[in-house]
Every structure is written in structure tokens, then in C-alpha cells.
Scaffold this motif. Sequence first.
Motif, PDB file in Angstrom:
ATOM      1  N   ARG A 217     -67.467  30.311  34.137  1.00  0.00           N
ATOM      2  CA  ARG A 217     -67.751  31.732  34.411  1.00  0.00           C
ATOM      3  C   ARG A 217     -69.199  31.903  34.861  1.00  0.00           C
ATOM      4  NH1 ARG A 217     -63.373  35.100  33.217  1.00  0.00           N
ATOM      5  NH2 ARG A 217     -62.293  34.737  31.256  1.00  0.00           N
ATOM      6  N   THR A 227     -64.403  35.723  38.453  1.00  0.00           N
ATOM      7  CA  THR A 227     -63.424  35.021  37.604  1.00  0.00           C
ATOM      8  C   THR A 227     -62.570  36.081  36.912  1.00  0.00           C
ATOM      9  OG1 THR A 227     -65.087  34.920  35.840  1.00  0.00           O
ATOM     10  CG2 THR A 227     -64.763  32.921  37.131  1.00  0.00           C
ATOM     11  N   GLN A 229     -60.417  38.027  34.241  1.00  0.00           N
ATOM     12  CA  GLN A 229     -60.518  38.115  32.779  1.00  0.00           C
ATOM     13  C   GLN A 229     -59.294  37.483  32.112  1.00  0.00           C
ATOM     14  OE1 GLN A 229     -63.135  38.999  30.963  1.00  0.00           O
ATOM     15  NE2 GLN A 229     -64.109  39.146  32.973  1.00  0.00           N
TER      16      GLN A 229
END
Length: 276
Positions: A217, A227, A229
Motif C-alpha cells: 500500500r 489500492t 480497500q
Amino acid sequence: MKTIAFINMKGGVGKTTSVVEIATILAKEHRKKVLVIDLDPQTNCTFSFIKIEAWDKLKTNATIADVLGMNRGFSTRDKEYEIKDAVLKNVLGIVGLDLIPSHLELTFLDLELGGVAGREQILKKQLDKIKDDYEYVLIDCPPNLTLAPQNALVVSDYIITPVVPEIYPSIGLPLLINRVRSLKRSIPQCNVEFLGVIFTKVKSNTRIHTQQLDAIRKTSVELDVYTFQTIIPETVRISEAAANNKPAYLVNPNADGVESYKNLVKEILLKINENE
Ligand SMILES: Nc1ncnc2c1ncn2[C@@H]1O[C@H](COP(=O)(O)OP(=O)(O)OP(=O)(O)O)[C@@H](O)[C@H]1O
Ligand SMILES: [Mg+2]
């Protein structure tokens, strides 16, 4: 029509699984018109949607190899292939989910089209003919950046990169991003952008995975790549379904893993909306 290529040069990271689940969920839960294109000569994606007997009947003249203009001794060069002839409608009885199957001979695409001008743009030319028929096109790519995935990049709006949070993929991500950026420079018609990285096959209870997930991340922020979640856990619901050549969603739409893919699809749709 939004076109998304699922790309990672690393193999076995869940590209095919993600295409299969996301396409099924888009069609079944969101009532979208979806086309899946299998660009991988391994044909795993194809066999998640159709049986080998069905493919046997199509393989001579109705696969992505024909769409990409491979002359396999069956077609003639003087007449352009019509992409609609390779589209299988409503696969597995799912309304709105269509498939262009792959072919093992796609392995030889680079050799065969090596000298052909505009060879990275064949898929774009073909897909333009049916672009009003679909809301989403998902392209399953092989684990490399040879001619077939280059065709995918030229035609795609977005790239989604599945990553298993282990050490090697985190090293591979900058490499992939740089490679795509240099491809874009060499092919001016290519406007593809990274939509984001999805974490797949995550073992949340292992330290290596949680550490790497955080590290990737961070790297992604530095590389200016989003990125997602939602993370996709490693689960037998998904590996079993794949072993039986079925979307896990159809086996059990409420299984864990499938629920994660459903959340991911919502996140993908939101992200695309934000970008528009
Ligand atoms: N969330 C998951 N949980 C468990 N197994 C998974 C999960 N996602 C994928 N797999 C399994 O991992 C293997 C590799 O997945 P997949 O074929 O989707 O990867 P890929 O990136 O498409 O590989 P390739 O680069 O060879 O095309 C398959 O056996 C698949 O069933
Ligand atoms: Mg695959």
C-alpha cells in the motif's frame, strides 16, 4: 463501454479468478452487459464458462485467435474477421454475460504477427465494432506483456492488477508500472490508466501477508497507484470452484470470498464513477 485489463506479469495471482467472479457479479447482481475476453492461451477463463466439448466446436473459427487475425489455415486474409462471430452469448445461462474464448495457438501470436503493421491495435479495431453492445469488457491476460496483452492495453480504459501480498510481487509492481508507462509512450493510441491493485489470496492471519500488504500500500502511494480497500481472502470456496471450472458465485453467492468479490465490485464501480 468501459474496458478493464487484468494484468500482472506474475502468474497465479488471481487474474483469471478475479475476471470470472467480477464478470459474474456484474451481470447477476448489477444487471450489467458484460463481455469477457480470454486472452490467455492457457484458456482457464474460457473453461470457467464453457465446457471443453463446446469449445471443441468453436476452436476452428470462433476464438480470440481469429479475432486477432491469426491465419490458422482456416481463414483467408482478404476478408476481415467479424468479432461478433466469436462472441458466445449468455454463457452458463447468465443473461448479459458474453465470452470470447481463447485458443492455445495464441502462444504463437507474436511469431505470426511479428511483421504486421499496427499489430498492437487489432483488438481495438475489432472491439470498436461491438462497443455499443456492452457496459463492461473484462480482459483476462496471460502473465506477460507480449503482443496479446499489448492489444489489451491499447483497447483498455483501465488496468486492474491482482497482487498476492508476498515479497516478490511487491518488487514486481514498480516493474509492471514502469513497463506499462513505457509501452504507453511507444504506442501513442494507448491511453490506459491503472484503476488499482487488488490484494488476492490474502492470509490475514499470517504476519508476512499483513506486513507485505501494508508495504505494498505504501509503495503504491509513492507510485501514484490506488489500492482497493477490499481484500480477497484465500479460501477453499474459491479454489474448489476453480477446480470444478465454475464461478464460485454460482456455487454459493454468499460464501466468504464471494462476499469479498461483491464488495470489491461495488468499490470498482464507485472508483470508475469517480474517474468519469
Ligand atoms: N481467493 C482465492 N482463494 C483460494 N484460491 C484462489 C483464490 N484466488 C485464486 N485462487 C487459486 O489460485 C490459483 C491461481 O489463480 P488464477 O488462475 O486466478 O491466477 P492467474 O493470475 O490467472 O494465473 P496465471 O498467471 O497462470 O494466468 C488457482 O488455482 C485459483 O483457483
Ligand atoms: Mg490466468
